[in-house]
Write a protein that holds these residues in place. Structure first.
Motif, short mmCIF file in Angstrom:
data_model
loop_
_atom_site.label_atom_id
_atom_site.label_comp_id
_atom_site.label_asym_id
_atom_site.label_seq_id
_atom_site.Cartn_x
_atom_site.Cartn_y
_atom_site.Cartn_z
N MET A 89 54.76 45.15 12.28
CA MET A 89 54.56 44.17 11.23
C MET A 89 53.99 44.80 9.97
SD MET A 89 55.49 41.27 12.38
CE MET A 89 56.33 41.18 13.94
N ASN A 90 54.17 44.14 8.88
CA ASN A 90 53.67 44.66 7.62
C ASN A 90 52.19 44.32 7.45
OD1 ASN A 90 53.03 44.40 4.70
ND2 ASN A 90 55.08 45.29 4.64
N ASN A 91 51.44 45.29 7.01
CA ASN A 91 49.99 45.07 6.97
C ASN A 91 49.40 45.09 5.58
OD1 ASN A 91 49.59 44.84 9.71
ND2 ASN A 91 49.72 47.07 9.97
N ASP A 92 50.27 45.15 4.53
CA ASP A 92 49.66 45.45 3.24
C ASP A 92 48.88 44.31 2.61
OD1 ASP A 92 51.75 43.93 2.46
OD2 ASP A 92 52.47 45.29 0.90
N ASN A 93 49.02 43.09 3.11
CA ASN A 93 48.29 42.01 2.46
C ASN A 93 47.49 41.14 3.41
OD1 ASN A 93 48.52 42.29 -0.19
ND2 ASN A 93 50.05 40.70 -0.55
N SER A 94 48.11 40.76 4.50
CA SER A 94 47.48 39.66 5.22
C SER A 94 47.50 39.87 6.74
CB SER A 94 48.18 38.37 4.88
OG SER A 94 49.54 38.53 5.17
N GLY A 95 46.91 40.92 7.18
CA GLY A 95 46.72 41.11 8.62
C GLY A 95 48.02 41.34 9.34
N ASP A 96 48.15 40.72 10.53
CA ASP A 96 49.26 41.06 11.42
C ASP A 96 50.47 40.15 11.29
OD1 ASP A 96 47.85 43.11 12.45
OD2 ASP A 96 46.89 41.88 14.01
N SER A 97 50.40 39.17 10.43
CA SER A 97 51.51 38.22 10.38
C SER A 97 52.76 38.87 9.79
CB SER A 97 51.12 36.99 9.56
OG SER A 97 50.75 37.39 8.28
N ARG A 98 53.91 38.31 10.22
CA ARG A 98 55.20 38.79 9.72
C ARG A 98 55.32 38.43 8.23
NH1 ARG A 98 59.67 38.58 13.21
NH2 ARG A 98 58.51 37.06 14.44
N ARG A 99 55.88 39.33 7.45
CA ARG A 99 56.01 39.04 6.02
C ARG A 99 57.50 38.88 5.67
NH1 ARG A 99 54.20 41.96 0.50
NH2 ARG A 99 52.65 40.39 0.04
N ILE A 100 57.86 37.67 5.25
CA ILE A 100 59.27 37.36 4.96
C ILE A 100 59.41 37.13 3.45
CG2 ILE A 100 61.16 35.74 5.40
CD1 ILE A 100 59.63 34.96 8.01
N LEU A 101 60.26 37.91 2.83
CA LEU A 101 60.54 37.71 1.41
C LEU A 101 61.93 37.09 1.25
CD1 LEU A 101 59.23 41.02 -0.24
CD2 LEU A 101 57.95 38.97 0.45
N ILE A 102 62.04 36.15 0.34
CA ILE A 102 63.32 35.48 0.09
C ILE A 102 63.65 35.66 -1.39
CG2 ILE A 102 64.51 33.24 0.09
CD1 ILE A 102 62.50 32.46 2.39
N ILE A 103 64.82 36.22 -1.66
CA ILE A 103 65.21 36.41 -3.07
C ILE A 103 66.18 35.31 -3.44
CG2 ILE A 103 66.06 38.04 -4.79
CD1 ILE A 103 65.61 40.29 -2.83
N GLY A 104 65.74 34.43 -4.35
CA GLY A 104 66.59 33.30 -4.76
C GLY A 104 65.93 31.98 -4.39
N THR A 105 65.88 31.06 -5.34
CA THR A 105 65.25 29.76 -5.10
C THR A 105 66.28 28.63 -5.21
OG1 THR A 105 64.58 29.87 -7.40
CG2 THR A 105 62.89 30.38 -5.78
N GLY A 106 67.50 28.89 -4.76
CA GLY A 106 68.54 27.85 -4.73
C GLY A 106 68.54 27.18 -3.36
N ALA A 107 69.67 26.54 -3.04
CA ALA A 107 69.79 25.80 -1.77
C ALA A 107 69.57 26.72 -0.57
CB ALA A 107 71.18 25.17 -1.68
N ALA A 108 70.17 27.90 -0.61
CA ALA A 108 70.07 28.81 0.55
C ALA A 108 68.64 29.34 0.68
CB ALA A 108 71.06 29.96 0.38
N GLY A 109 68.03 29.72 -0.45
CA GLY A 109 66.66 30.24 -0.41
C GLY A 109 65.69 29.19 0.10
N TYR A 110 65.84 27.96 -0.41
CA TYR A 110 64.94 26.88 0.00
C TYR A 110 65.05 26.62 1.50
CZ TYR A 110 63.02 22.21 0.61
OH TYR A 110 62.30 21.13 1.06
N SER A 111 66.28 26.47 1.99
CA SER A 111 66.40 26.13 3.42
C SER A 111 66.00 27.32 4.30
CB SER A 111 67.79 25.60 3.77
OG SER A 111 68.76 26.51 3.40
N ALA A 112 66.14 28.55 3.77
CA ALA A 112 65.67 29.72 4.53
C ALA A 112 64.15 29.67 4.67
CB ALA A 112 66.10 31.01 3.82
N ALA A 113 63.46 29.33 3.58
CA ALA A 113 61.99 29.28 3.63
C ALA A 113 61.53 28.19 4.61
CB ALA A 113 61.44 29.00 2.23
N LYS A 114 62.20 27.05 4.53
CA LYS A 114 61.82 25.92 5.39
C LYS A 114 62.03 26.28 6.88
CE LYS A 114 62.77 20.97 5.67
NZ LYS A 114 63.58 19.88 5.13
#
Ligand SMILES: Cc1cc2nc3c(=O)[nH]c(=O)nc-3n(C[C@H](O)[C@H](O)[C@H](O)COP(=O)(O)OP(=O)(O)OC[C@H]3O[C@@H](n4cnc5c(N)ncnc54)[C@H](O)[C@@H]3O)c2cc1C
Length: 408
Positions: free
Chosen positions: A1-26
């Motif tokens: 897991m990525n540790n650079d900001n917030s402990g052991d949690s998985r860090r998921i980045l989403i590029i794009g805030t359209g329909a696909a990006g929104y439903s991916a985040a949800k």
């Protein structure tokens, strides 16, 4: 897991805030309650119902109504959204992206950068008053140009061009629609259906020029568009021009990253690119060579990509999506094998049942293959007919039964 900001949690980045990006985040949040989820969007607005944008042609955008969720929803779901943040580079080996000059590392990355409308290299394309449609800001610019407009020209007779032409004509502005193909909706409608639809459009006072191509635009002394010049030399007056001739996927930033792409990013049914931890969804993705460019598909693919980016195991099954268009005060629906493309199964016995009411602008075509109801095409769909006809596809439903649903 990525540790650079917030402990052991998985860090998921989403590029794009359209329909696909929104439903991916949800979907990612539903899958992993602990994950850190960050969306990066080039636009300065939280995700909104892009497909409803034309409703705001001629009136100010009610953003509260248009956005998918409000700020509280993002807070409650602990989804951080970085607006006005175009991602400019990706390092797939180091699992990092760059936005606004800052590096962000990830465990999983969802690419959902969608489309940009195509502007062909028309002479005069940079004159003021020449627009495309894709964003809230784009609609605001169109509305500004419409303020004193008397004549509008829409180039492109697809879903978006038709809807723009309809909304502008409703404002009392004279509209001409230019379509390069010989008739309207040639991929969706056969000649008879297309003729009925054309008659309906013309009944609203919209002029149609089919089979004509545009050479460029001419402007006045303020560099505002004044005319559209056709390839045959004809000059049409225009105070505003809307160009709607298709879209191209926003994939430039992903080139040279090792991600496999042709025109689109190629993904499998889990929305996985060839690179571990990187998923793609929506208008930029083609699944097993199939691309749709549809809101519902972007949504569903986003859900799959987001769930899998968060450790899930979801799959996207590409069904045949019916074509549905609600504009010009009518509805066009085509589903199944509606017979626009000649059947390649020459041994099959096709039966076609057609009904045309030119006065009411109604057309129905029912297609039967070896006795099975396999497809239909409707111009002027009676309310609710789609949901009643759809379950009958690939059954032995008779033309009589289907017509009684359509015409009572
Ligand atoms: C007016 C209009 C009407 C429509 N009507 C219908 C309809 O009736 N039915 C239908 O099925 N479809 C319709 N569509 C198409 C539908 O809206 C799209 O298929 C859908 O929006 C695709 O979603 P997406 O998330 O893949 O991409 P998009 O909606 O294009 O969103 C992508 C987002 O990513 C952002 N982005 C791009 N590059 C970057 C980057 N480098 N960094 C960060 N962010 C980036 C973009 O700014 C954008 O906000 C319509 C579209 C429009 C414009």
């Amino acid at each position: 897991m990525n540790n650079d900001n917030s402990g052991d949690s998985r860090r998921i980045l989403i590029i794009g805030t359209g329909a696909a990006g929104y439903s991916a985040a949800k979907a990612a949040r539903l899958q992993d309650l602990e994950a850190e989820i960050i969306m990066f969007g080039k636009e300065n607005h939280l995700p909104y119902y892009r497909l409803r944008l034309c409703e705001y042609i001629g009136k100010s955008v009610n953003y509260d109504e248009l956005r998918i969720s409000n700020e509280e929803w993002y807070e409650k779901n602990r989804i951080r959204v970085e607006l006005s943040s175009a991602v400019t580079a990706i390092d797939a080996k180091a699992r990092k992206i760059i936005a606004n000059g800052k590096e962000h590392s990830y465990d999983s990355l969802v690419l959902a950068t969608g489309s940009t409308p195509i502007m062909p290299p028309f002479k005069g394309k940079d004159l003021s008053g020449v627009h495309t449609i894709w964003t809230v800001d784009g609609i605001a610019a169109i509305n500004k140009s419409l303020l004193n407009a008397k004549k509008a020209i829409v180039i492109g007779g697809g879903l978006l061009g038709l809807e723009a032409a309809y909304r502008i004509s409703e404002m009392g502005i004279a509209v001409s629609l230019i379509e390069g193909m010989p008739r309207l909706l040639p991929k969706q409608l056969d000649e008879e259906g297309s003729e009925v639809f054309r008659d309906k459009v013309q009944s609203l006072g919209i002029s149609i020029f089919c089979g004509n191509s545009v050479e460029g635009f001419e402007g006045d002394s303020n560099r505002h568009v004044s005319h559209v010049r056709m390839a045959d030399g004809m000059l049409l007056d225009a105070d505003i021009v809307i160009v709607s001739v298709g879209v191209s996927p926003n994939v430039a930033v992903f080139r040279d990253t090792g991600i496999s792409m042709n025109r689109f990013i190629e993904v499998n049914e889990n929305m996985e690119t060839g690179i571990e931890g990187i998923y793609a969804a929506g208008d930029i993705a083609s699944v097993s060579g199939r691309w749709f460019g549809l809101w519902s598909v972007a949504n569903r693919q986003g859900q799959v990509a987001g769930a899998n980016a968060a450790g899930g195991n979801a799959a996207y099954r590409a069904d045949d999506v019916p074509y549905m268009l609600a504009t010009m005060g009518t509805r066009v629906v085509c589903s199944g094998d509606a017979g626009v493309i000649q059947p390649d199964d020459s041994k099959a016995a096709y039966t076609i049942d057609r009904k045309i009411d030119k006065e009411k602008y109604l057309y129905s075509k029912l297609v039967f293959r070896n006795g099975l109801f396999v497809g239909y095409m409707l111009v002027g769909e009676p309310a609710g007919a789609f949901s009643k006809l759809q379950p009958l596809l690939n059954t032995n439903a008779s033309a009589e039964k289907i017509n009684s649903i359509l015409y009572g």
